[in-house]
Design a protein around this motif. Structure first.
Motif, PDB file in Angstrom:
ATOM      1  N   ILE A 180      33.063  41.291  46.931  1.00 28.26           N
ATOM      2  CA  ILE A 180      34.296  40.839  46.282  1.00 28.26           C
ATOM      3  C   ILE A 180      34.297  41.377  44.856  1.00 28.26           C
ATOM      4  O   ILE A 180      33.385  41.090  44.082  1.00 28.26           O
ATOM      5  CB  ILE A 180      34.343  39.290  46.223  1.00 28.26           C
ATOM      6  N   ASN A 181      35.301  42.161  44.544  1.00 30.35           N
ATOM      7  CA  ASN A 181      35.432  42.553  43.144  1.00 30.35           C
ATOM      8  C   ASN A 181      36.903  42.719  42.781  1.00 30.35           C
ATOM      9  O   ASN A 181      37.782  42.648  43.633  1.00 30.35           O
ATOM     10  CB  ASN A 181      34.608  43.798  42.820  1.00 30.35           C
ATOM     11  N   CYS A 182      37.168  42.930  41.501  1.00 22.12           N
ATOM     12  CA  CYS A 182      38.531  42.906  40.984  1.00 22.12           C
ATOM     13  C   CYS A 182      39.363  44.047  41.545  1.00 22.12           C
ATOM     14  O   CYS A 182      38.896  45.174  41.665  1.00 22.12           O
ATOM     15  CB  CYS A 182      38.481  42.986  39.464  1.00 22.12           C
ATOM     16  N   ALA A 227      35.041  33.711  31.091  1.00 22.80           N
ATOM     17  CA  ALA A 227      35.382  34.456  32.312  1.00 22.80           C
ATOM     18  C   ALA A 227      34.629  35.780  32.349  1.00 22.80           C
ATOM     19  O   ALA A 227      34.527  36.485  31.339  1.00 22.80           O
ATOM     20  CB  ALA A 227      36.882  34.709  32.352  1.00 22.80           C
ATOM     21  N   PHE A 228      34.103  36.089  33.540  1.00 26.20           N
ATOM     22  CA  PHE A 228      33.472  37.388  33.765  1.00 26.20           C
ATOM     23  C   PHE A 228      34.191  38.081  34.910  1.00 26.20           C
ATOM     24  O   PHE A 228      34.479  37.458  35.925  1.00 26.20           O
ATOM     25  CB  PHE A 228      31.988  37.217  34.128  1.00 26.20           C
ATOM     26  N   LYS A 229      34.485  39.340  34.734  1.00 28.90           N
ATOM     27  CA  LYS A 229      35.102  40.094  35.828  1.00 28.90           C
ATOM     28  C   LYS A 229      34.780  41.582  35.684  1.00 28.90           C
ATOM     29  O   LYS A 229      34.296  42.035  34.650  1.00 28.90           O
ATOM     30  CB  LYS A 229      36.615  39.895  35.841  1.00 28.90           C
ATOM     31  N   CYS A 230      35.084  42.306  36.743  1.00 33.37           N
ATOM     32  CA  CYS A 230      34.784  43.744  36.784  1.00 33.37           C
ATOM     33  C   CYS A 230      35.552  44.492  35.696  1.00 33.37           C
ATOM     34  O   CYS A 230      36.748  44.263  35.499  1.00 33.37           O
ATOM     35  CB  CYS A 230      35.168  44.285  38.161  1.00 33.37           C
ATOM     36  N   ASP A 231      34.846  45.369  34.982  1.00 33.12           N
ATOM     37  CA  ASP A 231      35.504  46.195  33.966  1.00 33.12           C
ATOM     38  C   ASP A 231      35.396  47.676  34.317  1.00 33.12           C
ATOM     39  O   ASP A 231      35.569  48.535  33.462  1.00 33.12           O
ATOM     40  CB  ASP A 231      34.890  45.921  32.593  1.00 33.12           C
TER      41      ASP A 231
END
Lengths: 501, 154
Positions: free
Chosen positions: B58-60, B119-123
């Motif tokens: 699962i990623n952005c 919040a952490f998410k894909c960059d």
């Protein structure tokens, strides 16, 4: 009595590098690794390790290595640890020892005693990067004489059916069942890309692979699994399997638990039943019987495709091959004793059969002596490890080679010899869905294509060095070989001179 | 823009992508330091869900109309109009969790930050916010279950 079967391997984990990410635990179908949160470290059940090296490759920090179990043997060269462990296992179980892949014993490897020639001064070598170099070969029977209508510049009698290989290498028989569908698909895709053939083994042709049928050699073996007119008609060529190098003289047994729904449909047998291939074909007890089957298959396919017959290299292989040629085989396949298998009794694998190098030379010479060599093509199989082995095989008389262990190694196989467990961590010799999906056929096919491209370049360079510009000119050209470290008898059978002669 | 796509057919639940992501987003970029010593702990932004027989990373998705950006109350979550990369600025994030509840893919997580949970998410492994780099999860995947390809549309 206490179980004194020792682990074979030991997992070496570099504590400084292990980050306890659990990739090894999730990668191992033998359940060797375990991230123990209570202990705060990763433990290993060494006894379950088969040395497939999946964890070693997957570990993100290269913290893993597998070593041999450190227990010393008795000190005797006769009663080695392996011998005693085998006895211990049989004392426990009373069973036949089962193993996989090719004969691992230190018998002579004649390839490594045959050196290749190169041109110097008196004849020019050829640079394959600047001049055309032909690696294409045709397999099948050849007519004794060509009847040509000279006015029309056309053949007046049709040629017997042949198959065209752009490289003198095909992928040997591995059935769906013994290997996964993804592995077979990878080989099929690679065969299409390379202009060569894969072999279905005796497991039938899976419906997903029907689009690769023109690159398939379909096998008719003693179990007759998956054989029907559609199967025969779809293929490029048909192969009757009499024997296999890894286990000459015995049949096959795919246990019921490996007969999944897909395997059952493809083999045309009920799900969950054992797939037993008898040791002999029950309708072949003589060369005359073989001739009947060869011509039954030719009739069934309207004489439109060549029929190959595959035998294991055994003591009288030259006479047997002569009989096969006379039985109407278009292609003769000789499988040497180092050829691989998904499962074989260990004693058979390690002790039965003869080296392919000697068998190939003997068969080629016998067929030439009887003036029937040109009626058949000759394919050598049984551990072709590199392009140099292919060049040597062709110089000894082969038209092409069959190769399976090397492409499997390109797919990830680490020759752990545990195929028969069905727990192949590389997704090759397994039907478990969680393991099969580890082998993405797209990546796998690319790797096999890369391997064969590399080999083809090397074959061209070696042939160029000899001043030869076509595989056809190398075939049976034993003057291009010289022996080292061989005795008179070996040189005589191989038909080569000693280095320096 | 180029996006990361996860192919469940080839995901084998090894979680090497998670390891690579965590290491890339650490200060040291060294797996041993990232996993065992660094504080605050580096966080992976991709995670594998499922089990051995069926799993997916699962990623952005870096949506063109990103719900997380719409919902962000502090202006931390932004979409770079030129590159299309959606990133969260850790200095602006107040940890309100609106993005987490609005993301249709479950691609944003709240984890312990330097001062408070953020919040952490894909960059996309860029060197700076909003600039795509070369995603380390894709490089670490042994089975091409993660691919980084030009997507249709915007």
């Amino acid at each position: 009595m206490l179980d004194y079967v020792l682990p074979r391997y030991r997992v070496m984990r570099d504590k400084d590098l292990c980050i306890q990410c659990g990739v090894c635990e999730r990668s191992c179908s033998n359940e060797v690794h375990h991230v123990d949160e209570e202990l705060g470290r990763v433990t290993a059940n060494n006894a379950a390790c088969v040395n497939c090296q999946r964890c070693v490759v997957m570990c993100p920090t290269q913290a893993l290595a597998i070593t041999r179990w450190p227990q010393v043997d008795s000190g005797s060269s006769n009663w080695t640890l392996e011998t005693m462990q085998d006895i211990a296992k049989q004392a426990q179980t009373g069973a036949v020892l089962l193993s996989s892949m090719g004969n691992p014993k230190p018998y002579p490897i004649y390839w490594d005693h045959l050196l290749l020639n190169a041109s110097q001064v008196t004849n020019p070598s050829i640079d394959p990067l600047r001049e055309p170099m032909e690696t294409r070969v045709f397999l099948g029977s050849r007519p004794e004489i060509l009847k040509v209508n000279e006015r029309d510049e056309k053949l007046s009698a049709p040629l017997p059916p042949q198959i065209r290989l752009d490289v003198p290498l095909m992928f040997s028989a591995m059935s769906f069942g013994s290997i996964s569908l993804n592995a077979q698909k990878a080989l099929a895709m690679a065969a299409r890309e390379l202009g060569t053939f894969f072999n279905t083994g005796e497991g039938g042709l899976h419906r997903d692979l029907e689009r690769y049928a023109d690159c398939a050699i379909v096998q008719v073996a003693s179990g007759r699994f998956g054989v029907d007119p559609h199967y025969l008609g779809a293929a490029g060529a048909i192969e009757i399997k009499i024997g296999q190098g890894a286990k000459p003289g015995i049949g096959g047994h795919l246990p019921g638990e490996k007969i999944s729904e897909e395997v059952s449909r493809t083999r045309m047998i009920p799900q969950g039943t054992d797939a037993i291939s008898p040791a002999p074909h029950h309708d072949i007890y003589s060369i005359e019987d073989l001739r009947q089957l060869v011509f039954s298959l030719k009739e069934a396919t309207g004489y439109s495709k060549p029929v190959a017959v595959k035998v294991a290299a055994v003591h009288n292989v030259a006479a047997i091959a002569s009989g096969m040629a006379r039985a109407g085989a278009d292609i003769i396949v000789i499988d040497g004793f180092r050829g691989g298998t998904g499962a074989a009794p260990k004693r058979i694998r390690d002790n039965v059969g003869i080296p392919i190098e000697l068998a190939l030379a003997a068969v080629d010479q016998r067929l030439r002596d009887e003036s029937i060599r040109s009626t058949v093509s000759l394919v050598a199989a049984g551990s072709i490890r590199s392009s140099a082995d292919i060049v040597r095989a062709i110089a000894l008389g082969a038209d092409a080679v069959y190769c399976a262990s090397a492409p499997l190694i390109a797919l990830g196989c680490h020759q752990c010899q545990d195929c028969s467990s069905g727990k192949c961590n590389w997704g090759i010799a397994t039907q478990r869905s969680d393991l099969v999906r580890r082998l993405n056929p797209e990546i796998a096919a690319e790797r096999v294509v890369n391997l064969v491209h590399g080999w083809t370049h090397e074959i061209k360079e070696m042939m160029g060095g000899m001043g030869i510009n076509a595989v056809d000119s190398l075939r049976g050209n034993r003057l291009m070989l010289r022996g080292v470290g061989l005795n008179e008898k070996e040189l005589e059978i191989l038909g080569v001179k000693y280095a320096g002669e | 823009m180029k996006r990361i796509y996860a192919l469940e057919e080839w995901c084998i639940d090894c979680k090497r992508c998670e390891v690579a992501c965590k290491v890339f987003h650490s200060k040291s970029k060294d797996p041993v330091k990232a996993f065992l010593y660094e504080q605050p702990k580096p966080r992976n932004r991709v995670r594998v869900e499922g089990n051995r027989t069926l799993s997916i990373a699962i990623n952005c998705r870096h949506c063109p109309t990103a719900k997380c950006v719409e919902g962000c109350i502090s202006g931390a979550m932004t979409r770079n109009p030129e590159t299309g990369v959606v990133t969260s600025n850790p200095e602006k994030c107040v940890g309100c969790r609106t993005c987490v509840s609005m993301c249709p893919f479950g691609a944003v997580t709240i984890e312990e930050g330097p001062t408070h949970p953020i919040a952490f998410k894909c960059d996309l492994c860029g060197d700076e916010l909003g600039v795509p780099g070369s995603p380390s999860c894709v490089a670490a995947c042994p089975n091409r279950a993660l691919i980084y390809v030009e997507s249709e549309g915007n």
